[in-house]
Design a protein around this motif. Structure first.
Motif, PDB file in Angstrom:
ATOM      1  N   VAL A 113       0.841  -1.207   0.000  1.00 43.40           N
ATOM      2  CA  VAL A 113       0.000   0.000   0.000  1.00 43.40           C
ATOM      3  C   VAL A 113       0.868   1.246   0.000  1.00 43.40           C
ATOM      4  O   VAL A 113       0.592   2.219  -0.723  1.00 43.40           O
ATOM      5  N   SER A 142      -0.527  -1.104  -9.589  1.00 39.25           N
ATOM      6  CA  SER A 142      -1.049  -1.962  -8.523  1.00 39.25           C
ATOM      7  C   SER A 142      -0.315  -3.301  -8.474  1.00 39.25           C
ATOM      8  O   SER A 142       0.127  -3.743  -7.407  1.00 39.25           O
ATOM      9  N   GLN A 274      -1.417   2.773  10.076  1.00 37.69           N
ATOM     10  CA  GLN A 274      -1.296   1.441   9.481  1.00 37.69           C
ATOM     11  C   GLN A 274      -0.675   0.452  10.471  1.00 37.69           C
ATOM     12  O   GLN A 274      -1.144  -0.683  10.616  1.00 37.69           O
ATOM     13  N   HIS A 331      -7.686  -8.687   4.462  1.00 35.21           N
ATOM     14  CA  HIS A 331      -6.394  -8.040   4.309  1.00 35.21           C
ATOM     15  C   HIS A 331      -5.303  -9.052   4.635  1.00 35.21           C
ATOM     16  O   HIS A 331      -5.505  -9.970   5.432  1.00 35.21           O
ATOM     17  N   GLN A 369      -4.296  -9.080  -2.880  1.00 29.76           N
ATOM     18  CA  GLN A 369      -4.299  -7.615  -2.898  1.00 29.76           C
ATOM     19  C   GLN A 369      -4.796  -7.060  -4.234  1.00 29.76           C
ATOM     20  O   GLN A 369      -5.081  -5.868  -4.345  1.00 29.76           O
ATOM     21  N   VAL A 374     -11.975  -6.920  -1.539  1.00 26.15           N
ATOM     22  CA  VAL A 374     -11.113  -6.172  -0.610  1.00 26.15           C
ATOM     23  C   VAL A 374     -10.028  -5.443  -1.395  1.00 26.15           C
ATOM     24  O   VAL A 374     -10.016  -4.224  -1.470  1.00 26.15           O
ATOM     25  N   SER A 376      -6.933  -4.181  -1.362  1.00 28.30           N
ATOM     26  CA  SER A 376      -6.512  -2.889  -0.819  1.00 28.30           C
ATOM     27  C   SER A 376      -5.556  -2.144  -1.746  1.00 28.30           C
ATOM     28  O   SER A 376      -5.664  -0.921  -1.921  1.00 28.30           O
ATOM     29  N   VAL A 377      -4.626  -2.862  -2.365  1.00 29.92           N
ATOM     30  CA  VAL A 377      -3.645  -2.208  -3.239  1.00 29.92           C
ATOM     31  C   VAL A 377      -4.305  -1.749  -4.534  1.00 29.92           C
ATOM     32  O   VAL A 377      -4.067  -0.624  -5.006  1.00 29.92           O
ATOM     33  N   ILE A 379      -7.442  -1.000  -5.036  1.00 28.51           N
ATOM     34  CA  ILE A 379      -8.335   0.128  -4.754  1.00 28.51           C
ATOM     35  C   ILE A 379      -7.546   1.421  -4.610  1.00 28.51           C
ATOM     36  O   ILE A 379      -7.959   2.482  -5.109  1.00 28.51           O
ATOM     37  N   THR A 380      -6.380   1.355  -3.961  1.00 24.77           N
ATOM     38  CA  THR A 380      -5.534   2.546  -3.820  1.00 24.77           C
ATOM     39  C   THR A 380      -5.071   3.051  -5.179  1.00 24.77           C
ATOM     40  O   THR A 380      -5.108   4.251  -5.461  1.00 24.77           O
TER      41      THR A 380
END
Length: 426
Positions: A113, A142, A274, A331, A369, A374, A376-377, A379-380
């Protein structure tokens, strides 16, 4: 029956948006209460504290802080310039630069992330200006950021080592070859996309520019030498290397003389949040782990699977599917903390090397990821690129295929990741 009720309660709490750490702790307390009564709750605060203050876990905030300093101190920009001078002339060169810099940044932060936030904010806008689609820009950023949990130092590897009571240094060494293979595969896919869609090249290769950018980035190259050289050489532990990484990042940033204090402050706050989330998960997992151990759930799981098959390849196949599925919903830190204590007895009984298995778990969670919901990466990266996650996923599936290929190779040809471990430690 009690076990099914506990996990159903935890799933329900997660679905109604109760934080995973809180749900985990509450279910652990309920399990202890039903199995051993109120007397078992007397020491839960001390147990949680002891579980979250292991020496190896101190490395997590240190590596996060080192990555924040690196980004705020102008080191990232110099790395981008250097990698661009090396491979920018190739068709789709800026995508190659993205992957190459992520490979280097992964050796400092250990957080995917953090990697995508740092690299994406700089490279995604530049890629869009140069004619790359926002979906491709987000996908390559990503997927390359997930190298951060394969290449050492890796925060999920630190958590796995703490949960499985194995060597984090050996895990770091095992991650080197898969990380390099993953980077090479991602670059190959990026090149095919570049040829198909006629993405631009950067400036032609120039030896003078390469020499200039190398000299400018030379102080930054001391960071992986200090971290990886210290660990592989046996001079420092992973935790000590994390502390050295912070000091070295500060020294290099001071050398460049452009440390952005306001940027650093924001990055440190984000890193602190975090780290707090991860530590709360670790503390909560102690309660659930205590309940599972007393209820002998891990042993029952091991006996159940071993009654079906004792073949290592079949057990690894089952666990690969299992971790790929939970990667959709958890996660990486939560997945490791929740599941590893349950499956370790199975791994031990089947005679599977815990270091090898740790790498398999890490690769699975790197893929997780990149896979919604989920992700997270992913989505970022989509947030930075302002792109639709499902449109990005259509492109990203090709890069995820590379990670899957590396996973299968490392699972069933263990000599690929483990030969360095054998050389250095056995």
């Amino acid at each position: 029956m009690l076990m099914a009720g506990i996990f159903a309660a935890m799933l329900l709490m997660i679905c109604i948006n109760i934080p995973i750490a809180v749900a985990l702790a509450m279910c652990g307390v309920l399990g202890l209460l039903f199995t051993e009564g109120t007397d078992s709750l007397v020491t839960i605060a001390l147990d949680m504290y002891d579980g979250s203050t292991k020496f190896s876990l101190i490395a997590i905030p240190m590596f996060v802080l080192a990555g924040a300093i690196m980004n705020a101190g102008g080191i990232t920009d110099r790395l981008i310039n250097f990698v661009s001078a090396i491979i920018g002339f190739i068709r789709g060169g800026l995508a190659m630069v993205n992957i190459g810099v992520s490979l280097f940044f992964a050796e400092i932060s250990g957080s995917a992330v953090a990697d995508v936030a740092a690299m994406g904010s700089i490279l995604i806008p530049q890629m869009k200006k140069r004619g790359y689609s926002k979906e491709f820009s987000a996908a390559v950023t990503s997927s390359s950021a997930s190298l951060a949990i394969i290449i050492p130092p890796s925060i999920p590897m630190i958590l796995y080592a703490a949960s499985a009571n194995t060597s984090v240094e050996q895990l770091f060494v095992a991650g080197v070859v898969p990380g390099l293979l993953g980077a090479g595969g991602l670059m190959t896919v990026a090149y095919f996309f570049a040829k198909r869609y006629n993405f631009p090249t950067e400036a032609a290769f120039n030896l003078g520019r390469l020499r200039e950018t190398f000299m400018d980035a030379l102080p930054a190259f001391t960071l992986p030498v200090i971290i990886l050289g210290g660990i592989f050489g046996g001079y420092v532990t992973a935790t000590e290397a994390a502390g050295l990484a912070v000091i070295a990042s500060l020294v290099v940033s001071a050398w460049y003389g452009n440390l952005d204090i306001s940027h650093l402050r924001r990055a440190m706050l984000d890193g602190g949040i975090q780290t707090a989330v991860v530590m709360l998960l670790v503390a909560a997992s102690v309660l659930m782990g205590g309940f599972l151990t007393r209820a002998q759930i891990p042993q029952q799981l091991a006996e159940g699977i071993l009654s079906i098959t004792t073949q290592q390849w079949a057990i690894l196949l089952i666990l690969n599917f299992f971790f790929l599925i939970i990667g959709f919903f958890l996660h990486s830190a939560a997945a490791i903390i929740l599941v590893i204590p349950i499956v370790i007895p199975l791994i031990t009984a089947a005679g599977i090397d815990p270091v090898h298995f740790g790498l398999v778990v890490t690769l699975n969670l790197a893929i997780g990821q990149q896979t919604p919901p989920v992700a997270s990466v992913l989505i970022t990266a989509c947030s930075v690129a302002r792109a639709n996650i499902w449109e990005v996923s259509k492109v990203n599936i090709w890069f995820v295929g590379v990670l899957l290929a590396v996973l299968m190779l490392c699972t069933y040809v263990p000599s690929v990741p483990m030969f360095l471990v054998e050389y250095f430690y056995r």
